[in-house]
Design a protein around this motif. Structure first.
Motif, mmCIF file in Angstrom:
data_model
loop_
_atom_site.group_PDB
_atom_site.id
_atom_site.type_symbol
_atom_site.label_atom_id
_atom_site.label_comp_id
_atom_site.label_asym_id
_atom_site.label_seq_id
_atom_site.Cartn_x
_atom_site.Cartn_y
_atom_site.Cartn_z
ATOM 1 N N ILE A 12 9.748 -57.889 7.878
ATOM 2 C CA ILE A 12 9.589 -56.968 9.009
ATOM 3 C C ILE A 12 8.102 -56.672 9.149
ATOM 4 C CG2 ILE A 12 10.206 -54.722 9.976
ATOM 5 C CD1 ILE A 12 12.677 -54.727 8.210
ATOM 6 N N ASN A 13 7.545 -56.995 10.316
ATOM 7 C CA ASN A 13 6.120 -56.787 10.586
ATOM 8 C C ASN A 13 6.004 -55.678 11.636
ATOM 9 O OD1 ASN A 13 3.396 -56.924 11.058
ATOM 10 N ND2 ASN A 13 3.316 -59.160 11.129
ATOM 11 N N VAL A 14 5.414 -54.532 11.226
ATOM 12 C CA VAL A 14 5.300 -53.366 12.105
ATOM 13 C C VAL A 14 3.833 -53.154 12.439
ATOM 14 C CG1 VAL A 14 5.760 -50.905 12.386
ATOM 15 C CG2 VAL A 14 7.320 -52.318 11.044
ATOM 16 N N LYS A 15 3.499 -53.179 13.727
ATOM 17 C CA LYS A 15 2.145 -52.886 14.193
ATOM 18 C C LYS A 15 2.217 -51.680 15.108
ATOM 19 C CE LYS A 15 0.228 -57.578 13.966
ATOM 20 N NZ LYS A 15 -0.449 -58.661 14.725
ATOM 21 N N GLN A 16 1.281 -50.764 14.907
ATOM 22 C CA GLN A 16 1.238 -49.567 15.736
ATOM 23 C C GLN A 16 -0.178 -49.339 16.237
ATOM 24 O OE1 GLN A 16 1.384 -45.713 13.612
ATOM 25 N NE2 GLN A 16 1.992 -46.916 11.809
ATOM 26 N N GLU A 17 -0.258 -48.767 17.426
ATOM 27 C CA GLU A 17 -1.554 -48.528 18.061
ATOM 28 C C GLU A 17 -1.518 -47.197 18.783
ATOM 29 O OE1 GLU A 17 -2.666 -51.497 20.825
ATOM 30 O OE2 GLU A 17 -4.600 -50.591 21.350
ATOM 31 N N ASN A 18 -2.606 -46.442 18.629
ATOM 32 C CA ASN A 18 -2.767 -45.179 19.334
ATOM 33 C C ASN A 18 -3.747 -45.401 20.478
ATOM 34 O OD1 ASN A 18 -3.211 -42.556 20.201
ATOM 35 N ND2 ASN A 18 -3.087 -41.707 18.131
ATOM 36 N N PRO A 19 -3.282 -45.419 21.739
ATOM 37 C CA PRO A 19 -4.189 -45.705 22.857
ATOM 38 C C PRO A 19 -5.315 -44.691 22.997
ATOM 39 C CG PRO A 19 -1.884 -45.858 23.544
ATOM 40 C CD PRO A 19 -1.898 -45.244 22.189
ATOM 41 N N GLU A 20 -5.074 -43.449 22.530
ATOM 42 C CA GLU A 20 -6.099 -42.418 22.686
ATOM 43 C C GLU A 20 -7.248 -42.614 21.706
ATOM 44 O OE1 GLU A 20 -2.949 -38.951 24.095
ATOM 45 O OE2 GLU A 20 -4.122 -38.712 22.253
ATOM 46 N N THR A 21 -6.928 -42.870 20.428
ATOM 47 C CA THR A 21 -7.973 -43.025 19.405
ATOM 48 C C THR A 21 -8.323 -44.480 19.127
ATOM 49 O OG1 THR A 21 -6.304 -43.016 17.648
ATOM 50 C CG2 THR A 21 -7.216 -40.886 18.314
ATOM 51 N N GLN A 22 -7.598 -45.430 19.746
ATOM 52 C CA GLN A 22 -7.804 -46.866 19.532
ATOM 53 C C GLN A 22 -7.582 -47.263 18.071
ATOM 54 O OE1 GLN A 22 -8.317 -49.000 22.056
ATOM 55 N NE2 GLN A 22 -8.195 -47.257 23.453
ATOM 56 N N LYS A 23 -6.845 -46.458 17.326
ATOM 57 C CA LYS A 23 -6.576 -46.762 15.916
ATOM 58 C C LYS A 23 -5.375 -47.691 15.823
ATOM 59 C CE LYS A 23 -5.793 -44.538 11.451
ATOM 60 N NZ LYS A 23 -5.598 -43.247 10.752
ATOM 61 N N LYS A 24 -5.521 -48.778 15.034
ATOM 62 C CA LYS A 24 -4.456 -49.769 14.894
ATOM 63 C C LYS A 24 -4.105 -49.920 13.424
ATOM 64 C CE LYS A 24 -5.897 -52.454 18.950
ATOM 65 N NZ LYS A 24 -6.337 -53.790 19.437
ATOM 66 N N LEU A 25 -2.818 -49.856 13.132
ATOM 67 C CA LEU A 25 -2.312 -50.035 11.770
ATOM 68 C C LEU A 25 -1.243 -51.112 11.793
ATOM 69 C CD1 LEU A 25 -1.860 -46.320 10.614
ATOM 70 C CD2 LEU A 25 -3.760 -47.837 10.092
ATOM 71 N N SER A 26 -1.144 -51.829 10.670
ATOM 72 C CA SER A 26 -0.091 -52.849 10.549
ATOM 73 C C SER A 26 0.442 -52.835 9.129
ATOM 74 C CB SER A 26 -0.643 -54.241 10.893
ATOM 75 O OG SER A 26 -1.661 -54.613 9.984
ATOM 76 N N GLY A 27 1.740 -53.047 9.014
ATOM 77 C CA GLY A 27 2.371 -53.087 7.705
ATOM 78 C C GLY A 27 3.465 -54.130 7.658
ATOM 79 N N LYS A 28 3.537 -54.838 6.539
ATOM 80 C CA LYS A 28 4.568 -55.858 6.351
ATOM 81 C C LYS A 28 5.522 -55.400 5.263
ATOM 82 C CE LYS A 28 1.676 -59.846 7.596
ATOM 83 N NZ LYS A 28 1.120 -61.137 7.114
ATOM 84 N N LEU A 29 6.793 -55.643 5.500
ATOM 85 C CA LEU A 29 7.824 -55.295 4.538
ATOM 86 C C LEU A 29 8.643 -56.538 4.222
ATOM 87 C CD1 LEU A 29 9.367 -53.238 2.856
ATOM 88 C CD2 LEU A 29 10.731 -52.683 4.878
ATOM 89 N N TYR A 30 8.538 -56.986 2.948
ATOM 90 C CA TYR A 30 9.313 -58.136 2.480
ATOM 91 C C TYR A 30 10.554 -57.609 1.771
ATOM 92 C CZ TYR A 30 5.302 -61.235 3.301
ATOM 93 O OH TYR A 30 4.290 -61.947 3.871
ATOM 94 N N LEU A 31 11.732 -58.035 2.271
ATOM 95 C CA LEU A 31 13.010 -57.697 1.649
ATOM 96 C C LEU A 31 13.593 -58.999 1.101
ATOM 97 C CD1 LEU A 31 14.305 -55.305 4.441
ATOM 98 C CD2 LEU A 31 13.267 -54.660 2.268
ATOM 99 N N VAL A 32 13.565 -59.129 -0.228
ATOM 100 C CA VAL A 32 13.854 -60.415 -0.880
ATOM 101 C C VAL A 32 15.149 -60.295 -1.673
ATOM 102 C CG1 VAL A 32 12.948 -62.214 -2.390
ATOM 103 C CG2 VAL A 32 11.361 -60.779 -1.068
ATOM 104 N N ASP A 33 16.045 -61.238 -1.425
ATOM 105 C CA ASP A 33 17.277 -61.361 -2.202
ATOM 106 C C ASP A 33 17.180 -62.673 -2.987
ATOM 107 O OD1 ASP A 33 20.825 -61.835 -1.426
ATOM 108 O OD2 ASP A 33 19.779 -61.295 -3.280
ATOM 109 N N LEU A 34 16.830 -62.573 -4.285
ATOM 110 C CA LEU A 34 16.653 -63.770 -5.108
ATOM 111 C C LEU A 34 18.004 -64.329 -5.528
ATOM 112 C CD1 LEU A 34 13.746 -62.570 -7.439
ATOM 113 C CD2 LEU A 34 13.561 -64.001 -5.409
ATOM 114 N N ALA A 35 18.059 -65.614 -5.638
ATOM 115 C CA ALA A 35 19.245 -66.249 -6.227
ATOM 116 C C ALA A 35 19.252 -65.970 -7.724
ATOM 117 C CB ALA A 35 19.227 -67.747 -5.958
ATOM 118 N N GLY A 36 20.436 -65.893 -8.309
ATOM 119 C CA GLY A 36 20.547 -65.534 -9.709
ATOM 120 C C GLY A 36 20.303 -66.710 -10.638
ATOM 121 N N SER A 37 19.713 -66.377 -11.793
ATOM 122 C CA SER A 37 19.558 -67.410 -12.817
ATOM 123 C C SER A 37 20.932 -67.812 -13.342
ATOM 124 C CB SER A 37 18.685 -66.879 -13.955
ATOM 125 O OG SER A 37 19.270 -65.730 -14.537
#
Length: 738
Positions: free
Chosen positions: A210-235
């Motif tokens: 999940i890639n979330v990007k946010q921007e505030n048009p008033e302050t021109q501040k931009k933030l981005s965050g990535k969220l990896y949700l991993v389901d590993l196969a079992g040994s």
């Protein structure tokens, strides 16, 4: 600003399944009381950030393990959550669960819903762009689950050397429902198989990004965050799963990638970051930022409690303990604006200017050392480069050692140890030469940096000219302040004049104070005279109180005689005694008042008894009238019924007996009436006499007693007359009846 944080490791222990219960497998784990971060396996304690028991709900697992990462991602940080464990330990149940089920859905659907809930509650001015990707690592190949035609994607690095999967399908989503639809599409394309340990065994590692990007048009501040949700196969152990053919090949690749993951974690746990084998597997390559990089990572290790899987469970717990020691360096993913870049540029420019000055001082000091001069400790440069050089350049500045003064070394050497010291000094000089060479190389590098900063220096010169203009302006302001200082001086002179006037006023007040002290002494003399008068008044009041006590004694004696004269309960009352002590006069007066009130109550009770006697007398009269009527009726009955004469005669006898008893009662009541009436009159007379005695104190107790005796005799005569009259009436009535 970068912060360090450890990988958060939580342990989830599933309950025994039906196969394990049929095989009579034992439950291995024990839990210490009042401790939710420790589990015990074979008498060994394993400590994690949280331990979830078999009865833990999906909601509790999400709230304690994953909910905080939502805030981190929306604040511009990267986050990773992945489940690790042997096959059939509950990883897919923890990460995915049952979509749409409020209680059984796992972390991925819950975290998606939570992200949108947080976005809905944030500022309306913020603009969000959310993209999702879903792919799996199957047979060590990256396969896009949203587009099955992409079967062998590659891992690349962006301009910041952050790995990413090139060519993976990215879907823009605007609601949780769209995300859930994407997850369902991906799950339909994921590889699963049936083994002896699990009916739905995952044959690949799935990664939901999940890639979330946010921007505030008033302050021109931009933030981005990535969220990896991993389901590993079992040994897997082939002997337990019974894998064959393609399933066996899948198990080999799964174990290979998990082994590479274990090697990376072991290398990071040993703090050996010179070489970490991220490239040994595509799984570790994708998770490079999550393991020791820029991400807040949570690892959920899923364990089987059955004794049948004891070896795999112990291996999983040790894996989690190693991972818990890994530290990630996290920072906000922010796109800086032009103003922020300018501010940082000015900070670096100031640091470079200070660094240039320090380098000049160091060069001068090194030249003096090379020429054989000794530099005293006061002249040595003591300023630390750590305060001037950025964090990225700290490793370079640490090469500068502190050189000891030769004079201090020579002063500490004795004649006997001269040879040894000389040899040591030679060795030390060689070392210092090496260090000086290193310093010279460092100086050359710094000179190159200085050349690169010449343009900045020119700019600083222009700034200096502007500062000089400011200085001239400040000088003009200084002249104006001088005029203000002159005005302040004149004001101070006026204050000095006012001070002289105040001193004169103080002297006048002192003279007035002396006159007031004389008046005060006169007032003291008057106060002494007043005190003497107060003592005389006290003596007079004492004599008056004494007279009052004597009068009280006389009154109380009279009250005692009145009580004895009343007789009955009043005579039995305890008479108050007066000690004659002036201090106790108020208490004794209160006792006397209580005695008088008791006499009054006794008089009232006598009056009530008198009223009762009158009522009884009236009743007897009424009864006599009734008996007369009965006698008349009896005469008529005698004339008509001669046969009943005997019975009537007997009734007459009974009536005569009743008459006698009534006469006796009448005599008693009349006597009581006479006594009560006499006592009432005596009480009235005594109350009147008491008022007279209190006001005039004229009559004596003897005269009062005589008056009471005369009054009692009168009442007795009246009583005797009334009795004789009643007897005559009764005789006449009896004669008439006969």
């Amino acid at each position: 600003m970068a912060d360090e944080c450890n990988i958060r490791v939580v342990c989830r222990i599933r309950p025994l399944n039906e196969t394990e219960e049929k095989a009579a497998s034992k439950f291995l784990f024990k839990y210490p009381p009042d401790n939710e971060d420790t589990c015990i396996l074979q008498s060994k304690a394993y400590v994690f950030d949280k331990v979830f028991k078999p009865n833990a709900t999906q909601e509790k697992v999400y709230n304690d393990a994953a909910k905080q990462i939502v805030n981190d991602v929306l604040s511009g940080y990267n986050g990773t959550i992945f489940a690790y464990g042997q096959t059939a330990s509950g990883k897919t149940h923890t990460m995915e669960g049952e979509l749409g089920h409020p209680d059984k859905q796992g972390i991925i659907p819950r975290i998606v819903a939570d992200i949108f809930n947080h976005i809905y509650a944030m500022d309306e001015n913020l603009e969000f762009h959310i993209k999702v990707s879903y792919f799996e690592i199957y047979m060590d190949k990256i396969r896009d689950l949203l587009d099955v035609s992409k079967t062998n994607l590659s891992v690349h690095e962006d301009k910041n050397r952050v790995p990413y999967v090139k060519g993976a399908t990215e879907r823009f989503v605007s609601s949780p429902e769209e995300v859930f639809e994407t997850i369902e599409d991906g799950k339909a394309n994921r590889h699963i198989a049936v083994t002896n340990m699990n009916e739905h065994s995952s044959r690949s590692h799935s990664i939901f990004l999940i890639n979330v990007k946010q921007e505030n048009p008033e302050t021109q501040k931009k933030l981005s965050g990535k969220l990896y949700l991993v389901d590993l196969a079992g040994s897997e152990k082939v002997s337990k799963t019974g894998a064959e053919g393609s399933t066996l090949d899948e198990a080999k690749n799964i174990n290979k990638s998990l082994s590479a993951l274990g090697n990376v974690i072991a290398s990071l746990a040993e703090m050996n970051k010179s070489y970490v084998p991220y490239r040994d597997s595509k799984l570790t390559r994708i998770l490079q930022e999550s393991l020791g990089g820029n991400a807040r990572t949570t690892m959920i290790i899923c364990c089987s409690p059955a004794s049948y899987n004891e070896a795999e469970t112990k291996s999983t717990l040790l894996f989690g303990q190693r991972a818990k020691t890994i530290k990630n360096t996290v920072m906000v993913n922010e796109e800086l604006t032009a103003e922020e870049w300018k501010r940082r540029y000015e900070v670096e420019r100031d640091k470079n200017a200070r660094l240039r000055g320090l380098l000049q001082q160091l060069e001068a000091e090194v030249k003096r050392w090379r020429s054989g001069e000794s530099v005293s400790s006061d002249e040595q440069v003591t300023e630390s480069l750590d305060t001037l050089v950025p964090v990225a350049e700290r490793s370079t500045t640490e090469l500068l050692p502190s050189l000891p003064a030769p004079a201090a070394v020579l002063a500490s050497i004795t004649n006997e140890d001269w040879r040894k010291e000389r040899e040591a000094l030679c060795i030390q000089l060689d070392e210092k030469d090496d260090e000086v060479n290193g310093l010279s190389q460092l100086i050359e590098r710094l000179k190159q940096q200085m050349l690169e900063q010449e343009e900045i220096i020119n700019a600083s010169k222009r700034d200096n000219e502007n500062m000089q203009a400011d200085v001239t302006r400040l000088q003009g302001e200084n002249e104006s302040t001088k005029d203000e200082v002159k005005e302040v001086l004149t004001a101070l002179e006026e204050l000095a004049m006012n001070y002289d006037q105040k001193t004169q006023e103080v002297e006048a007040k002192a003279k007035e104070n002396e006159s007031l002290t004389a008046e005060f002494e006169l007032q003291l003399l008057k106060m002494k005279d007043i005190q003497l008068e107060i003592e005389q008044l006290k003596e007079a009041s004492f004599s008056q109180r004494k007279r009052i006590v004597e009068m009280m004694l006389a009154l109380l004696k009279d009250f005692g005689e009145v009580g004895s004269a009343l007789g009955g309960p009043a005579a039995e009352l305890k008479k108050p005694s007066v000690s004659g002590n002036i201090d106790q006069i108020e208490e004794e007066f209160a006792v006397a008042r209580l005695y008088v009130s008791k006499i009054k109550s006794e008089i009232k009770s006598l009056a009530q008894r008198f009223d009762q006697v009158e009522n009884e007398q009236k009743k007897t009269v009424q009864r006599a009238a009734a008996t007369e009527k009965e006698l008349d009726e009896c005469k008529l009955l005698l004339s008509q019924h001669e046969a009943k004469m005997k019975s009537l005669a007997e009734s007459m006898k009974e009536l005569e007996a009743k008459k006698r008893s009534l006469q006796e009662k009448l005599d008693d009541t009349s006597e009581e009436y006479a006594q009560l009436k006499a006592s009432a009159e005596v009480a009235n007379v005594s109350s009147e006499k008491q008022a007279a005695e209190i006001s005039a104190v004229a009559l004596s107790a003897a005269e009062m007693q005589k008056a009471l005796e005369e009054q009692m005799e009168r009442h007795r005569e009246l009583h005797a007359r009334q009795l004789s009259a009643l007897r005559d009436e009764l005789q006449q009535k009896s004669c008439r009846r006969r």
